[in-house]
Design an enzyme around this catalytic site. Structure first.
Site, short mmCIF file in Angstrom:
data_model
loop_
_atom_site.label_atom_id
_atom_site.label_comp_id
_atom_site.label_asym_id
_atom_site.label_seq_id
_atom_site.Cartn_x
_atom_site.Cartn_y
_atom_site.Cartn_z
N THR A 15 -29.15 27.84 0.17
CA THR A 15 -30.02 28.20 -0.95
C THR A 15 -29.21 28.58 -2.19
OG1 THR A 15 -31.51 29.06 0.73
CG2 THR A 15 -31.97 29.71 -1.52
N ALA A 45 -17.90 21.56 0.57
CA ALA A 45 -17.81 21.48 2.03
C ALA A 45 -19.08 22.05 2.65
CB ALA A 45 -16.60 22.27 2.52
N GLU A 131 -19.71 39.36 -7.50
CA GLU A 131 -20.93 39.89 -8.10
C GLU A 131 -22.17 39.58 -7.25
OE1 GLU A 131 -22.54 42.26 -9.88
OE2 GLU A 131 -21.07 41.81 -11.42
N ILE A 138 -28.30 41.39 -10.18
CA ILE A 138 -27.97 42.60 -10.97
C ILE A 138 -26.45 42.69 -11.15
CG2 ILE A 138 -28.13 45.11 -11.03
CD1 ILE A 138 -30.43 44.92 -8.99
N GLU A 192 -33.30 38.26 6.13
CA GLU A 192 -32.12 37.58 6.64
C GLU A 192 -32.53 36.79 7.88
OE1 GLU A 192 -28.62 38.04 5.58
OE2 GLU A 192 -29.70 38.76 3.84
N LYS A 207 -23.65 46.38 1.77
CA LYS A 207 -23.62 46.45 0.30
C LYS A 207 -23.09 47.80 -0.18
CE LYS A 207 -27.38 43.08 0.01
NZ LYS A 207 -28.83 42.93 0.16
N GLY A 305 -32.55 35.86 -3.65
CA GLY A 305 -33.21 34.65 -4.15
C GLY A 305 -32.20 33.70 -4.76
#
Ligand code: HSE
Length: 440
Positions: A15, A45, A131, A138, A192, A207, A305
């Protein structure tokens, strides 16, 4: 000497990878102007080259041989979007050793192998940008590394898992049960592959580990992060928290530094309904950062997303590309991977039992004389002072829910009191214990 064309090798075309190719194509002219160089997607790849893709790529660009991409001497930059620990870790380490700069969105890899990756990147003079690993679109990594660099960070409070935040919002606003809300979140595609990582707090802990290591210039061992999930909450908890006490319930990722020690924890918590984070609903993420000079700041946006995460990844590509174009890559980078001397000593993580805070307890008790006084005695014996108690008259059955809000107590004492209350014959099932956070 700088370069006029930056060649990119992309690992993984799920995605987010597809979103990255889309953005690189759609904004090519602007991105190249900002980078000061041409951006050339050289090789991609994937696991299965025959799989149909949502973006057109020139024939021969796609390969199933990731190692050939890592070893291609004409490639300057590897973008790792495979996720997970293996084979991503091996590929990233091999690419670093081949002196290629890295862009990754892999929170698990960074959280669990921070020291290894920082060490290898610094030894090889390459930069690692990430990032996309925290907060989707964000720009929190860049903000902590650059925008807030003049500060000593005092605390971070984050809502960094969109799936759990979506579930909690549906339980709060629509009175849905946890399984009902989880099903809805999965249907919307937020969860997930293994939803346990979302609802159990593991994704948020990855995170938080990354944010904490970066913000406090330390290496937080992932295993030292205290993690609790949201599975035991009921819609009634939201009603009690809000209507009786003026709080919302959020899955919070918390890092604080006090007296040279770090608190690093992920758990559901009661947060005052007036706090800025209290209005962060649905799949949105927000990170509230307190710096000694700037005071409180909050970063808000979509935490997952395709295009939000691609926005973060492509901005990283741009930074690296510009550094390569101007021949400063690996020499003047920011954050832990740049050429800046590092904090020599890692900050110790305070054991959870030393935590002091207020608590919310919800339990189910037989509606009979002496039960409340037995509970109150155990709390008193453990130096836990009661601030408020809610018990509604029984409507059916012989049990009633009892909700207790305490004043500040020591976690060690609270946990021992919880065990003793759970073993009272009149108390049925497990106690749900939530910490109350002021969020400042
Ligand atoms: N499952 C994650 C979330 C995706 O819900 O936030 C982004 O890491």
């Amino acid at each position: 000497m700088g370069k006029s064309t930056i060649r990119i090798g992309l690992l993984g075309m799920g995605t987010v990878g597809t979103g990255v190719v889309r953005l690189l194509t759609a904004h090519r002219a602007d991105l190249e102007r900002k980078a000061g160089a041409k951006l050339e997607l050289a090789r991609v790849a994937v696991k299965d080259a025959s799989k149909p893709r949502d973006v057109d790529l020139p024939k021969g660009m796609i390969t199933e041989d990731a190692v050939s991409v890592l070893r291609d001497p004409s490639i300057d930059l590897i973008v790792e979007l495979i996720g997970g620990l293996m084979p991503a870790r091996m590929y990233v380490m091999e690419a670093i050793k081949a002196k290629k700069h890295i862009v990754t969105a892999n929170k698990a890899l960074l959280a669990e192998h921070w020291a290894e990756i920082v060490g290898a990147a610094r030894a090889n003079g390459v930069e690692v940008y990430f990032e996309g690993a925290v907060g989707g679109g964000i720009p929190i990594i860049q903000s902590l590394s650059e925008g807030l660099a003049a500060n000593r960070i005092e605390a971070i409070f984050g809502i960094v898992n969109g799936t759990s935040n979506y579930i909690l919002t549906r339980m709060d606003k629509d009175g849905k049960t946890f399984p009902e809300a989880l099903k809805e979140a999965q249907k919307k595609g937020y969860a997930e592959a293994d939803p346990a990582l979302d609802v159990g707090g593991g994704d948020a802990a990855h995170k938080l580990t990354v944010l904490t290591s970066l913000a406090f210039e330390t290496t937080v061992p992932f295993a030292s992060v205290h993690v609790e999930g949201i599975e035991d909450l009921t819609p009634q908890d939201f009603v009690w928290a809000r209507e009786e006490f003026g709080y919302v319930v959020k899955l919070l990722a918390i890092a604080k530094q006090e007296e040279g020690k770090l608190e690093v924890r992920v758990h559901p918590a009661l947060l005052p309904e007036t706090h800025l984070l209290a209005d962060v609903d649905g799949a949105y993420n927000a990170i509230y950062v307190v710096g000694d000079a700037v005071g409180a700041t909050m970063f808000y946006g979509l935490g997952a997303g395709q295009m939000p995460t691609a926005s973060a990844v492509v901005s990283d590509i741009l930074y690296v590309a510009r550094s390569i174009a101007y021949d400063v890559a690996g020499r003047a980078g920011w954050g832990p991977f740049g050429d800046i001397p590092h904090t020599p000593v890692n900050l110790p993580v305070r054991p959870m039992e030393e935590l002091t805070c207020r608590y919310y307890l919800r339990l189910s008790a037989m509606d009979q004389p002496g039960v409340l006084s037995a509970i109150a005695k155990i709390l008193a014996d453990h130096r836990v002072s009661i601030a408020a108690v809610v018990q509604k008259e029984r409507s059916k059955g012989d049990k009633v829910p009892v909700v207790i809000l305490t004043y500040e107590a020591l976690e060690k004492d609270m946990q021992e009191a919880r065990r003793q209350i759970e073993s009272l014959p009149a108390v049925k099932g497990k106690i749900v214990l939530l910490r109350v956070e002021r969020g400042e």
